[in-house]
Design a protein around this motif. Structure first.
Motif, PDB file in Angstrom:
ATOM      1  N   GLU A 158     -18.599  17.711 -92.049  1.00 26.80           N
ATOM      2  CA  GLU A 158     -17.501  17.940 -92.991  1.00 26.80           C
ATOM      3  C   GLU A 158     -16.197  17.285 -92.545  1.00 26.80           C
ATOM      4  OE1 GLU A 158     -20.558  21.076 -93.535  1.00 26.80           O
ATOM      5  OE2 GLU A 158     -19.475  20.293 -91.782  1.00 26.80           O
ATOM      6  N   THR A 159     -16.170  16.727 -91.325  1.00 22.63           N
ATOM      7  CA  THR A 159     -14.971  16.046 -90.833  1.00 22.63           C
ATOM      8  C   THR A 159     -14.681  14.820 -91.686  1.00 22.63           C
ATOM      9  OG1 THR A 159     -15.252  16.784 -88.552  1.00 22.63           O
ATOM     10  CG2 THR A 159     -13.997  14.759 -88.887  1.00 22.63           C
TER      11      THR A 159
ATOM     12  N   ALA B 217     -11.304  22.245-107.159  1.00 19.16           N
ATOM     13  CA  ALA B 217     -11.771  22.677-105.847  1.00 19.16           C
ATOM     14  C   ALA B 217     -11.764  21.492-104.886  1.00 19.16           C
ATOM     15  CB  ALA B 217     -13.178  23.254-105.953  1.00 19.16           C
ATOM     16  N   PRO B 218     -11.609  21.731-103.586  1.00 17.66           N
ATOM     17  CA  PRO B 218     -11.642  20.639-102.610  1.00 17.66           C
ATOM     18  C   PRO B 218     -12.992  19.921-102.633  1.00 17.66           C
ATOM     19  CG  PRO B 218     -10.785  22.660-101.618  1.00 17.66           C
ATOM     20  CD  PRO B 218     -11.340  23.039-102.953  1.00 17.66           C
ATOM     21  N   GLU B 219     -12.939  18.589-102.489  1.00 16.51           N
ATOM     22  CA  GLU B 219     -14.144  17.763-102.544  1.00 16.51           C
ATOM     23  C   GLU B 219     -14.058  16.719-101.438  1.00 16.51           C
ATOM     24  OE1 GLU B 219     -16.135  14.488-105.626  1.00 16.51           O
ATOM     25  OE2 GLU B 219     -14.147  15.345-106.010  1.00 16.51           O
ATOM     26  N   GLN B 220     -15.084  16.632-100.599  1.00 16.07           N
ATOM     27  CA  GLN B 220     -15.075  15.643 -99.534  1.00 16.07           C
ATOM     28  C   GLN B 220     -15.339  14.257-100.104  1.00 16.07           C
ATOM     29  OE1 GLN B 220     -17.801  16.351 -96.292  1.00 16.07           O
ATOM     30  NE2 GLN B 220     -16.812  14.840 -94.962  1.00 16.07           N
ATOM     31  N   ILE B 221     -14.447  13.307 -99.785  1.00 19.68           N
ATOM     32  CA  ILE B 221     -14.635  11.927-100.245  1.00 19.68           C
ATOM     33  C   ILE B 221     -14.747  10.950 -99.075  1.00 19.68           C
ATOM     34  CG2 ILE B 221     -13.434  12.338-102.421  1.00 19.68           C
ATOM     35  CD1 ILE B 221     -11.100  10.642-101.163  1.00 19.68           C
ATOM     36  N   GLY B 222     -14.276  11.343 -97.902  1.00 24.09           N
ATOM     37  CA  GLY B 222     -14.341  10.482 -96.729  1.00 24.09           C
ATOM     38  C   GLY B 222     -15.199  11.117 -95.659  1.00 24.09           C
ATOM     39  N   PHE B 223     -16.215  10.395 -95.200  1.00 22.25           N
ATOM     40  CA  PHE B 223     -17.200  10.960 -94.282  1.00 22.25           C
ATOM     41  C   PHE B 223     -17.044  10.279 -92.918  1.00 22.25           C
ATOM     42  CE2 PHE B 223     -18.497  11.477 -98.605  1.00 22.25           C
ATOM     43  CZ  PHE B 223     -19.012  12.764 -98.652  1.00 22.25           C
TER      44      PHE B 223
ATOM     45  N   PRO C 148     -10.987   3.576 -98.797  1.00 22.16           N
ATOM     46  CA  PRO C 148     -10.628   3.444-100.216  1.00 22.16           C
ATOM     47  C   PRO C 148     -10.481   4.831-100.850  1.00 22.16           C
ATOM     48  CG  PRO C 148     -12.526   2.077 -99.647  1.00 22.16           C
ATOM     49  CD  PRO C 148     -12.305   2.978 -98.491  1.00 22.16           C
ATOM     50  N   VAL C 149      -9.594   4.957-101.824  1.00 20.47           N
ATOM     51  CA  VAL C 149      -9.418   6.255-102.479  1.00 20.47           C
ATOM     52  C   VAL C 149     -10.677   6.661-103.236  1.00 20.47           C
ATOM     53  CG1 VAL C 149      -6.920   6.150-102.664  1.00 20.47           C
ATOM     54  CG2 VAL C 149      -8.332   5.139-104.471  1.00 20.47           C
ATOM     55  N   THR C 150     -11.580   5.714-103.474  1.00 21.56           N
ATOM     56  CA  THR C 150     -12.853   6.045-104.110  1.00 21.56           C
ATOM     57  C   THR C 150     -13.802   6.741-103.143  1.00 21.56           C
ATOM     58  OG1 THR C 150     -13.558   3.779-103.616  1.00 21.56           O
ATOM     59  CG2 THR C 150     -12.730   4.220-105.838  1.00 21.56           C
ATOM     60  N   GLY C 151     -13.484   6.674-101.828  1.00 22.67           N
ATOM     61  CA  GLY C 151     -14.269   7.399-100.838  1.00 22.67           C
ATOM     62  C   GLY C 151     -15.308   6.542-100.136  1.00 22.67           C
ATOM     63  N   GLY C 152     -16.089   7.219 -99.273  1.00 24.38           N
ATOM     64  CA  GLY C 152     -17.134   6.557 -98.514  1.00 24.38           C
ATOM     65  C   GLY C 152     -16.940   6.748 -97.024  1.00 24.38           C
ATOM     66  N   GLU C 153     -17.403   5.787 -96.243  1.00 23.68           N
ATOM     67  CA  GLU C 153     -17.219   5.829 -94.799  1.00 23.68           C
ATOM     68  C   GLU C 153     -15.995   5.001 -94.430  1.00 23.68           C
ATOM     69  OE1 GLU C 153     -20.737   4.683 -92.741  1.00 23.68           O
ATOM     70  OE2 GLU C 153     -21.910   6.387 -93.490  1.00 23.68           O
ATOM     71  N   PRO C 154     -15.219   5.441 -93.426  1.00 26.03           N
ATOM     72  CA  PRO C 154     -13.982   4.748 -93.094  1.00 26.03           C
ATOM     73  C   PRO C 154     -14.226   3.492 -92.271  1.00 26.03           C
ATOM     74  CG  PRO C 154     -14.313   6.540 -91.569  1.00 26.03           C
ATOM     75  CD  PRO C 154     -15.446   6.619 -92.569  1.00 26.03           C
ATOM     76  N   THR C 155     -13.200   2.657 -92.233  1.00 24.95           N
ATOM     77  CA  THR C 155     -13.183   1.467 -91.390  1.00 24.95           C
ATOM     78  C   THR C 155     -12.152   1.663 -90.291  1.00 24.95           C
ATOM     79  OG1 THR C 155     -13.808   0.006 -93.211  1.00 24.95           O
ATOM     80  CG2 THR C 155     -12.689  -1.007 -91.340  1.00 24.95           C
ATOM     81  N   ALA C 156     -12.499   1.278 -89.064  1.00 29.18           N
ATOM     82  CA  ALA C 156     -11.520   1.314 -87.974  1.00 29.18           C
ATOM     83  C   ALA C 156     -10.548   0.169 -88.192  1.00 29.18           C
ATOM     84  CB  ALA C 156     -12.224   1.205 -86.630  1.00 29.18           C
ATOM     85  N   TRP C 157      -9.412   0.466 -88.825  1.00 32.06           N
ATOM     86  CA  TRP C 157      -8.464  -0.563 -89.264  1.00 32.06           C
ATOM     87  C   TRP C 157      -7.643  -1.102 -88.099  1.00 32.06           C
ATOM     88  CZ3 TRP C 157      -2.966  -0.605 -89.762  1.00 32.06           C
ATOM     89  CH2 TRP C 157      -2.452  -1.645 -90.556  1.00 32.06           C
ATOM     90  N   ALA C 158      -7.231  -0.238 -87.173  1.00 32.87           N
ATOM     91  CA  ALA C 158      -6.450  -0.661 -86.005  1.00 32.87           C
ATOM     92  C   ALA C 158      -6.906   0.119 -84.788  1.00 32.87           C
ATOM     93  CB  ALA C 158      -4.958  -0.447 -86.236  1.00 32.87           C
ATOM     94  N   THR C 159      -7.059  -0.576 -83.671  1.00 24.76           N
ATOM     95  CA  THR C 159      -7.482   0.044 -82.422  1.00 24.76           C
ATOM     96  C   THR C 159      -6.638  -0.533 -81.287  1.00 24.76           C
ATOM     97  OG1 THR C 159      -9.178  -1.644 -82.030  1.00 24.76           O
ATOM     98  CG2 THR C 159      -9.868   0.336 -83.232  1.00 24.76           C
ATOM     99  N   GLY C 160      -6.819   0.024 -80.083  1.00 28.30           N
ATOM    100  CA  GLY C 160      -6.116  -0.505 -78.922  1.00 28.30           C
ATOM    101  C   GLY C 160      -5.480   0.580 -78.084  1.00 28.30           C
ATOM    102  N   ALA C 161      -5.092   0.213 -76.875  1.00 24.71           N
ATOM    103  CA  ALA C 161      -4.570   1.177 -75.909  1.00 24.71           C
ATOM    104  C   ALA C 161      -3.327   1.892 -76.403  1.00 24.71           C
ATOM    105  CB  ALA C 161      -4.277   0.468 -74.586  1.00 24.71           C
ATOM    106  N   ALA C 162      -2.506   1.230 -77.213  1.00 28.52           N
ATOM    107  CA  ALA C 162      -1.264   1.849 -77.689  1.00 28.52           C
ATOM    108  C   ALA C 162      -1.513   3.055 -78.580  1.00 28.52           C
ATOM    109  CB  ALA C 162      -0.422   0.820 -78.444  1.00 28.52           C
TER     110      ALA C 162
END
Length: 321
Positions: free
Chosen positions: A121-122, A132-138, A171-185
């Motif tokens: 559910e995260t 009612a609340p609806e999960q769109i991002g998994f 995307p606001v349409t939902g789905g699985e996320p993309t790691a858009w930015a990473t790094g030590a900072a």
């Protein structure tokens, strides 16, 4: 509750590691005056306000982290529960049980919130007006999506992952996320396991606070919507949580959760205190600004005697910017 001492232990271990880069008041600074607590919440019931989004009438939509609720608070302090995220049996997170954290509002009144459970559910949940609340991002079960912002122009949600130290896009349409930015900072440290935290989209960039490093970061959004290099815009912000811009410029008001302070952070990175515990702050978590009004949530996460979770309003004068 056991989850709050665990938070306090992780935070208290490294308070002395951050050097405060404060500066004196400047003639061009906005002024913050007339602070007053307009609403107090039920700490024992888990009504610990974590994040905030504003309605057109000036009401505040807030997330109550440990009660898993989304509430609307008027400027007079009247509080209505809009939604409760579903209970997740066996939920386990770095702060204890399941928590509702970031919130963003679309122009049509749809709310998006981040929900952390340690299970499937995260992710990001949508709450349409009256629905009612609806999960769109998994998200991965070990993710900790925290601060949340919506870029409606490109239909993208961004969230800061406090545990994994990255910025996700969805995307606001939902789905699985993309790691858009990473790094030590963006990452946490061995001493403080809370990295990227607050997040805002502002003037062609995604801005992120890092609690462990006490920094405010700017990540340019390139023309192809990918992330540019991470820029450090301010340091010495001891246990910074969420933040808000005071206007179109790059001046920020930042909540310092462990110090019971709100700092005014100038575009050059210097900063000074504008609100304190004497004004009513009790572990402030987030800030919002609308016209001449500042909103500050206090969650009282670390307060052991008479915790006072509340919503504080103040007046901001921006005529010198």
């Amino acid at each position: 509750m056991p989850r709050r001492p665990r938070l306090a232990a992780a935070a208290g271990a490294a308070v002395a590691l951050t050097v405060l880069a404060a500066g004196p008041a400047s003639a061009g600074d906005p002024t913050v005056t007339d602070p007053r607590v307009v609403a107090r919440f039920d700490f024992a019931a888990g009504q610990t306000p974590e994040n905030i989004a504003l309605e057109p009438d000036g009401s505040a939509d807030v997330t109550f982290a440990f009660s898993r609720q989304v509430a609307r608070v008027t400027k007079r302090g009247d509080t209505t529960i809009l939604a409760t995220l579903p209970e997740v049996p066996g939920a386990q997170t770095p702060v204890g049980g399941a928590v509702v954290l970031g919130i963003a509002r679309a122009h049509d009144g749809t709310l998006y919130v981040t929900y952390v459970t340690g299970k499937k559910e995260t992710g990001i949940w949508r709450v349409r007006p009256g629905g009612a609340p609806e999960q769109i991002g998994f998200f991965p079960a070990d993710a900790f999506p925290n601060g949340l912002a919506l870029d409606e122009e490109c239909g993208t949600l961004y969230t800061a992952d406090t545990r994994l130290g990255r910025v996700w896009s969805l995307p606001v349409t939902g789905g699985e996320p993309t790691a858009w930015a990473t790094g030590a900072a963006l990452e946490p440290t061995a001493e403080i396991p809370f990295g990227a935290n607050g997040l805002k989209v502002h003037q062609g960039a995604v801005w992120v606070s890092n609690t462990a490093h006490g920094t405010l970061l700017r990540i340019p959004v390139r023309e192809d919507r990918t992330a540019g290099p991470v820029e450090t815009r301010a340091t010495g912000l001891n246990f910074i949580d969420d933040f808000a811009f005071t206007g179109h410029g790059d001046t920020v008001l930042a909540a310092l959760i462990m110090d019971d302070k709100v700092e005014l952070v100038r575009p050059d990175g210097t900063h000074r205190t504008v609100l304190t515990g004497a004004d009513g702050l009790d572990d402030p978590t987030s800030v919002a600004v609308r016209a001449k009004t500042v909103y500050v949530n206090s969650a009282a996460f670390f307060t052991t005697v008479d915790p006072d979770p509340n919503l504080l309003l103040a007046r901001i004068s921006k005529n010198k910017l």
